[in-house]
Motif scaffolding. Structure first.
Motif, PDB file in Angstrom:
ATOM      1  N   GLU A   1       5.854  -9.865   2.356  1.00  0.00           N
ATOM      2  CA  GLU A   1       5.155  -8.865   3.184  1.00  0.00           C
ATOM      3  C   GLU A   1       5.646  -7.461   2.860  1.00  0.00           C
ATOM      4  OE1 GLU A   1       6.301 -11.377   6.559  1.00  0.00           O
ATOM      5  OE2 GLU A   1       4.394 -10.767   7.453  1.00  0.00           O
ATOM      6  N   LEU A   2       6.971  -7.361   2.631  1.00  0.00           N
ATOM      7  CA  LEU A   2       7.521  -6.047   2.300  1.00  0.00           C
ATOM      8  C   LEU A   2       6.919  -5.526   0.989  1.00  0.00           C
ATOM      9  CD1 LEU A   2      11.291  -6.419   3.244  1.00  0.00           C
ATOM     10  CD2 LEU A   2       9.520  -5.100   4.410  1.00  0.00           C
ATOM     11  N   SER A   3       6.720  -6.436   0.057  1.00  0.00           N
ATOM     12  CA  SER A   3       6.171  -5.993  -1.236  1.00  0.00           C
ATOM     13  C   SER A   3       4.729  -5.514  -1.055  1.00  0.00           C
ATOM     14  CB  SER A   3       6.239  -7.126  -2.248  1.00  0.00           C
ATOM     15  OG  SER A   3       5.342  -8.149  -1.866  1.00  0.00           O
ATOM     16  N   TRP A   4       3.961  -6.237  -0.200  1.00  0.00           N
ATOM     17  CA  TRP A   4       2.583  -5.765   0.069  1.00  0.00           C
ATOM     18  C   TRP A   4       2.612  -4.388   0.719  1.00  0.00           C
ATOM     19  CZ3 TRP A   4       1.585 -10.944   2.967  1.00  0.00           C
ATOM     20  CH2 TRP A   4       1.423 -11.976   2.035  1.00  0.00           C
ATOM     21  N   LEU A   5       3.545  -4.266   1.651  1.00  0.00           N
ATOM     22  CA  LEU A   5       3.652  -2.982   2.348  1.00  0.00           C
ATOM     23  C   LEU A   5       3.955  -1.866   1.374  1.00  0.00           C
ATOM     24  CD1 LEU A   5       5.616  -3.523   5.671  1.00  0.00           C
ATOM     25  CD2 LEU A   5       3.357  -2.515   5.333  1.00  0.00           C
ATOM     26  N   ASP A   6       4.879  -2.159   0.431  1.00  0.00           N
ATOM     27  CA  ASP A   6       5.250  -1.138  -0.545  1.00  0.00           C
ATOM     28  C   ASP A   6       4.046  -0.713  -1.369  1.00  0.00           C
ATOM     29  OD1 ASP A   6       7.790  -1.130   0.372  1.00  0.00           O
ATOM     30  OD2 ASP A   6       8.557  -2.588  -1.105  1.00  0.00           O
ATOM     31  N   VAL A   7       3.212  -1.710  -1.687  1.00  0.00           N
ATOM     32  CA  VAL A   7       2.006  -1.385  -2.455  1.00  0.00           C
ATOM     33  C   VAL A   7       1.096  -0.461  -1.643  1.00  0.00           C
ATOM     34  CG1 VAL A   7      -0.118  -2.338  -3.442  1.00  0.00           C
ATOM     35  CG2 VAL A   7       2.066  -3.524  -3.794  1.00  0.00           C
ATOM     36  N   LEU A   8       0.883  -0.866  -0.361  1.00  0.00           N
ATOM     37  CA  LEU A   8       0.018  -0.041   0.500  1.00  0.00           C
ATOM     38  C   LEU A   8       0.600   1.360   0.646  1.00  0.00           C
ATOM     39  CD1 LEU A   8      -0.806  -2.658   3.261  1.00  0.00           C
ATOM     40  CD2 LEU A   8      -2.451  -1.569   1.726  1.00  0.00           C
ATOM     41  N   GLU A   9       1.903   1.404   0.836  1.00  0.00           N
ATOM     42  CA  GLU A   9       2.594   2.688   0.998  1.00  0.00           C
ATOM     43  C   GLU A   9       2.388   3.553  -0.240  1.00  0.00           C
ATOM     44  OE1 GLU A   9       4.374   5.061   3.324  1.00  0.00           O
ATOM     45  OE2 GLU A   9       5.370   3.173   3.803  1.00  0.00           O
ATOM     46  N   ALA A  10       2.565   2.924  -1.400  1.00  0.00           N
ATOM     47  CA  ALA A  10       2.455   3.653  -2.668  1.00  0.00           C
ATOM     48  C   ALA A  10       1.039   4.208  -2.833  1.00  0.00           C
ATOM     49  CB  ALA A  10       2.800   2.732  -3.830  1.00  0.00           C
ATOM     50  N   ASP A  11       0.050   3.459  -2.337  1.00  0.00           N
ATOM     51  CA  ASP A  11      -1.333   3.923  -2.457  1.00  0.00           C
ATOM     52  C   ASP A  11      -1.686   4.946  -1.378  1.00  0.00           C
ATOM     53  OD1 ASP A  11      -1.439   2.178  -4.463  1.00  0.00           O
ATOM     54  OD2 ASP A  11      -2.750   0.687  -3.487  1.00  0.00           O
ATOM     55  N   GLY A  12      -0.724   5.234  -0.516  1.00  0.00           N
ATOM     56  CA  GLY A  12      -0.981   6.205   0.565  1.00  0.00           C
ATOM     57  C   GLY A  12      -1.900   5.642   1.630  1.00  0.00           C
ATOM     58  N   ASP A  13      -1.879   4.322   1.810  1.00  0.00           N
ATOM     59  CA  ASP A  13      -2.780   3.695   2.787  1.00  0.00           C
ATOM     60  C   ASP A  13      -2.132   3.501   4.150  1.00  0.00           C
ATOM     61  OD1 ASP A  13      -4.775   3.614   1.003  1.00  0.00           O
ATOM     62  OD2 ASP A  13      -4.350   1.579   0.292  1.00  0.00           O
ATOM     63  N   ILE A  14      -0.850   3.867   4.248  1.00  0.00           N
ATOM     64  CA  ILE A  14      -0.187   3.676   5.539  1.00  0.00           C
ATOM     65  C   ILE A  14       0.049   5.028   6.194  1.00  0.00           C
ATOM     66  CG2 ILE A  14       1.979   2.970   6.618  1.00  0.00           C
ATOM     67  CD1 ILE A  14       1.945   0.525   5.024  1.00  0.00           C
ATOM     68  N   GLU A  15      -0.419   5.132   7.407  1.00  0.00           N
ATOM     69  CA  GLU A  15      -0.309   6.413   8.110  1.00  0.00           C
ATOM     70  C   GLU A  15       0.236   6.189   9.509  1.00  0.00           C
ATOM     71  OE1 GLU A  15      -4.344   7.447   8.065  1.00  0.00           O
ATOM     72  OE2 GLU A  15      -4.147   8.865   6.408  1.00  0.00           O
ATOM     73  N   ILE A  16       0.800   7.256  10.069  1.00  0.00           N
ATOM     74  CA  ILE A  16       1.242   7.175  11.469  1.00  0.00           C
ATOM     75  C   ILE A  16       0.432   8.175  12.277  1.00  0.00           C
ATOM     76  CG2 ILE A  16       3.130   7.881  12.947  1.00  0.00           C
ATOM     77  CD1 ILE A  16       4.930   6.100  11.625  1.00  0.00           C
ATOM     78  N   HIS A  17      -0.189   7.660  13.348  1.00  0.00           N
ATOM     79  CA  HIS A  17      -0.987   8.535  14.215  1.00  0.00           C
ATOM     80  C   HIS A  17      -0.416   8.505  15.625  1.00  0.00           C
ATOM     81  CE1 HIS A  17      -4.005   9.208  11.285  1.00  0.00           C
ATOM     82  NE2 HIS A  17      -4.404   7.950  11.221  1.00  0.00           N
ATOM     83  N   PHE A  18      -0.857   9.468  16.442  1.00  0.00           N
ATOM     84  CA  PHE A  18      -0.544   9.423  17.863  1.00  0.00           C
ATOM     85  C   PHE A  18      -1.180   8.175  18.449  1.00  0.00           C
ATOM     86  CE2 PHE A  18      -1.551  10.465  22.312  1.00  0.00           C
ATOM     87  CZ  PHE A  18      -0.261  10.653  22.758  1.00  0.00           C
ATOM     88  N   ASN A  19      -0.429   7.499  19.313  1.00  0.00           N
ATOM     89  CA  ASN A  19      -0.885   6.207  19.820  1.00  0.00           C
ATOM     90  C   ASN A  19      -1.722   6.375  21.088  1.00  0.00           C
ATOM     91  OD1 ASN A  19      -1.189   3.575  20.489  1.00  0.00           O
ATOM     92  ND2 ASN A  19       0.988   3.132  20.753  1.00  0.00           N
ATOM     93  N   THR A  20      -3.012   6.705  20.908  1.00  0.00           N
ATOM     94  CA  THR A  20      -3.851   6.877  22.094  1.00  0.00           C
ATOM     95  C   THR A  20      -4.031   5.567  22.847  1.00  0.00           C
ATOM     96  OG1 THR A  20      -5.679   6.712  20.563  1.00  0.00           O
ATOM     97  CG2 THR A  20      -5.220   8.895  21.455  1.00  0.00           C
ATOM     98  N   GLY A  21      -3.969   4.462  22.089  1.00  0.00           N
ATOM     99  CA  GLY A  21      -4.152   3.152  22.707  1.00  0.00           C
ATOM    100  C   GLY A  21      -3.128   2.873  23.786  1.00  0.00           C
ATOM    101  N   PHE A  22      -1.941   3.463  23.633  1.00  0.00           N
ATOM    102  CA  PHE A  22      -0.894   3.246  24.626  1.00  0.00           C
ATOM    103  C   PHE A  22      -1.336   3.739  26.004  1.00  0.00           C
ATOM    104  CE2 PHE A  22       3.383   4.361  26.438  1.00  0.00           C
ATOM    105  CZ  PHE A  22       3.851   3.064  26.502  1.00  0.00           C
TER     106      PHE A  22
END
Lengths: 268, 435
Positions: free
Chosen positions: B178-199
């Protein structure tokens, strides 16, 4: 009362000076404490009667019997007879609210409501329904302030707070507030003890004018004040009346030696 | 005074004993001040530690990780018959779209077990978002678009640094794969952090990334409304009656003692009372704000009565006398003068009582407000939970991601408490009167 020729006023006043309040054998108890012992006193109409005596002698207690303010004190019991115009005010058919509208009271410490000057004076007429409309009420407020000699000082700030006035003005406001209910009798419990000499002089002058139309009973610690403003004086000591009579006579030739001692400053 | 001083004809204040006494007094005063200072410093330090631990754990609850995937809105999944019937669009299998996108991104993953892990990168909530997109804009069908989707809680935890990558794989909740998949997503700039309106807009959920406190906030609101509507008028009337009208005798003394004792009764006892009366006798709905509010009203009543009596007693007697002296009745004196003048104090006491009620958990457990409720309540009779109970529930949940949710919810609750108390102080300052 209209100002008429001097002799007319004099005649009318003399005619008016009958007894308005007759108290017979009044005893007051605060719980076990027997505060007044069989006090009998007549109050004349349209005169100033001053009650003097050392602290704790029962003069304020007596005063507070006349408008039944003692009823509000827990454990207070009054016996005896207090006749106002021939009616016992402690009788079962007398309503104390009505009585207090007829017998106004001014307290030792000026106690205006924390409201505007206008509302202070208008409060009594409002709760008793004395005014039919706004103009009537304005009229009552202005007349009362005028009678209390306060109108000149406050006419441009009727709607600012009553607690913003000086001590003497506050006390005259309280007098105006009492006058607005159009009482027959005004009880004053050391009205000048919290005031400076100038304010005191103004209140005394006012009392002197008011006695034309009202019966005034005043408790005071100042013998000079009693001598200056009152026609009748009663000397209280240890819950009893020692001596009562014309102010002039009581102060110049007292018949009881305790009175003599008190007015000459030997005790009290 | 020493003999010496007397001999020298000095005054008392020059004597040795006097000076010695003086230094002793001064030392005692310094000691006392120091102790006081120490007490304050200790209290503030403890408070700071508490706040720091909550904030440092909880601030991440207000942000959330999102994964951007190229979603193909394929017609054969969403609308195989091509009818564009809204019912059809609503019931389509949108998870399939996410799964397809993930498969396309990581074609090397084939085994069932690994696929399940892969799919858990994205929250189970993702299909809701896709459905809404399609329902709002059916034109999307057949197109491929990058969509930012809520990440699964494990991804979120890794991304926020709560899972240590250096641990050996067996001790780690997130595996190397899973970490390796995450690294791939991260490298592609597909992981973002947003304000959590859902909370702030979601109800509770079993899945931490979807869980929000809106349900608890609304529940708390309904509960407090009931508490206030019941406790405030009854409390104020009781106080007025006891202070202004009731005769002072043995009976009123007894009542007073009992009210003071009630204020000290453990809150869970009120919960038992609520359970016995409101649920078992009156058969009101279980877990509902109406029952919670009534129970908390019982608990808040003594506080309000005591505060109101103190405020009424603080109105100078001269005001009462002035009104009575003018011929006002007792009731007129009470309602025209004493009540308005004591209102700031009464309101302050009420708000403090209500903020106590807002933070109360124990009595609500007894009446069933501790149930897991995912829906946001829409009325006084709906099952609901309240903020402190929500905190309790989350603190009890096993998922790592609920730790930050717990702290986040505590921060929100503290925020409301501070707001309410600030309002109480504001009222007191604004209407404070000096006689």
């Amino acid at each position: 009362m209209q100002i008429q020729a001097d002799e007319n006023v004099e005649a009318q006043r003399n005619a008016d000076h009958g007894v308005i309040i007759a108290t017979r054998d009044v005893n007051v108890y605060y719980g076990d404490n027997h505060a007044l012992h069989g006090v009998s006193l007549d109050i004349n109409k349209h005169q100033v009667t001053s009650l003097i005596g050392p602290s704790g002698c029962g003069k304020s207690t007596y005063l507070r019997c006349i408008n039944r303010m003692n009823d509000t004190v827990d454990g207070c019991r009054v016996t005896g007879e207090i006749m106002l115009d021939g009616v016992d005010i402690y009788g079962p058919e007398v309503d104390e609210v009505l009585l207090r509208a007829r017998v106004g009271m001014v307290f030792q410490k000026p106690n205006p409501f924390p409201k505007s000057i206008y509302d202070n004076v208008a409060y009594g007429p409002r709760i008793h329904g004395l005014a039919d409309n706004k103009d009537d009420l304005d009229e009552i407020v202005l007349t009362s302030l005028e009678k209390a000699g306060l109108i000149k000082e406050v006419q441009d700030r009727l709607h600012s707070s009553g607690t913003g006035l000086s001590g003497g003005q506050q006390q005259r406001l309280c007098i105006a507030r009492a006058l607005a209910v159009r009482p027959d009798i005004i009880l004053m419990d050391e009205p000048c003890s919290a005031l400076d000499p100038i304010a005191t002089a103004k209140v005394e002058e006012l009392i002197d004018e008011l006695k034309e139309n009202y019966t005034i009973i005043i408790v005071t610690h100042s013998m000079q004040q009693a001598a200056r403003i009152s026609q009748q004086t009663a000397f209280f000591h240890l819950g009893e009346i020692v001596e009562t009579g014309d102010t002039e006579k009581l102060f110049t030739s007292p018949s009881d030696e305790r009175t003599q001692g008190y007015i000459t400053g030997r005790f009290g | 005074m020493t003999d010496q001083a007397q001999k020298e004809g000095g005054n008392a204040w020059q004597s040795e004993a006097f000076i010695k006494n003086l230094t002793k007094r001064k030392r005692a005063e310094r000691r006392f001040r120091l102790t006081g200072l120490l007490a304050i410093i200790t209290a503030l330090t403890l408070l700071a530690i508490l706040l720091f631990s909550i904030v440092s754990k909880g601030y991440t609850a207000f942000v959330q990780t999102f994964v951007t995937l190229d979603i193909t809105f394929s017609e054969e999944v969403i609308d195989p018959n091509g009818t564009r019937d809204p019912m059809e669009l609503r019931s389509a299998n949108y998870s399939k779209l996410v799964q397809n996108a993930l498969r396309a991104k990581f074609p090397e993953v084939t085994s069932r077990r690994d696929l399940r892990r892969l799919f858990s990168l994205v929250s189970g909530d993702a299909d809701t978002k896709l459905r809404e997109m399609v329902e709002n804009n059916p034109e999307l069908i057949g197109k491929t678009e990058p969509v930012s989707l809520l990440a699964g809680d494990d991804v979120d935890m890794v991304n926020k640094g709560y899972i240590d990558r250096n641990l050996i794989e067996d001790d780690r909740r997130v595996k190397d794969m899973e970490l390796s998949w995450l690294d791939v997503l991260e490298a592609d700039g597909d992981i973002e952090i947003h304000f959590n309106t859902g909370f702030f807009t979601n109800g509770d959920s079993r899945e931490p990334e979807k869980a929000g406190i809106a349900g608890a906030m609304v529940g708390s609101f309904y509960t407090l409304v009931i508490t206030m509507v019941i406790a405030f008028p009854i409390g104020v009337m009781t106080a007025i009656y006891l202070e202004e009208f009731a005769a002072k005798n043995k009976l009123t003394d007894l009542i007073e003692v009992n009210i003071n004792n009630l204020a000290a009764v453990p809150s869970i006892v009120f919960g038992l009372l609520g359970l016995a009366i409101f649920l078992n006798v009156a058969h009101l709905p279980r877990s509902a704000p109406i029952v919670g509010g009534l129970t908390l009203a019982l608990m808040t009543l003594p506080t309000i009565i005591i505060a109101a009596r103190a405020a009424i007693r603080a109105v100078p007697d001269s005001i009462r006398q002035a009104a009575l002296g003018l011929g006002a009745s007792n009731q007129q004196a009470a309602f025209h003068h004493i009540l308005p003048l004591s209102m700031p104090g009464i309101l302050t006491g009420t708000i403090i009582g209500l903020s106590q009620a807002l933070g109360e958990t124990a009595p609500l457990l007894m009446i069933g407000m501790v149930a897991f409720i995912a829906d946001i309540p829409s009325g006084f009779g709906d099952p609901a939970t309240v903020m402190p109970v929500q905190i309790f529930l989350w603190a009890d949940s096993p998922e790592r991601a609920f730790v930050e949710k717990t702290s986040g919810a505590i921060m929100v609750l503290l925020g409301f408490l501070i707001l309410m108390n600030a309002f109480a102080i504001f009222l007191r300052k604004k209407f404070e009167r000096r006689w």
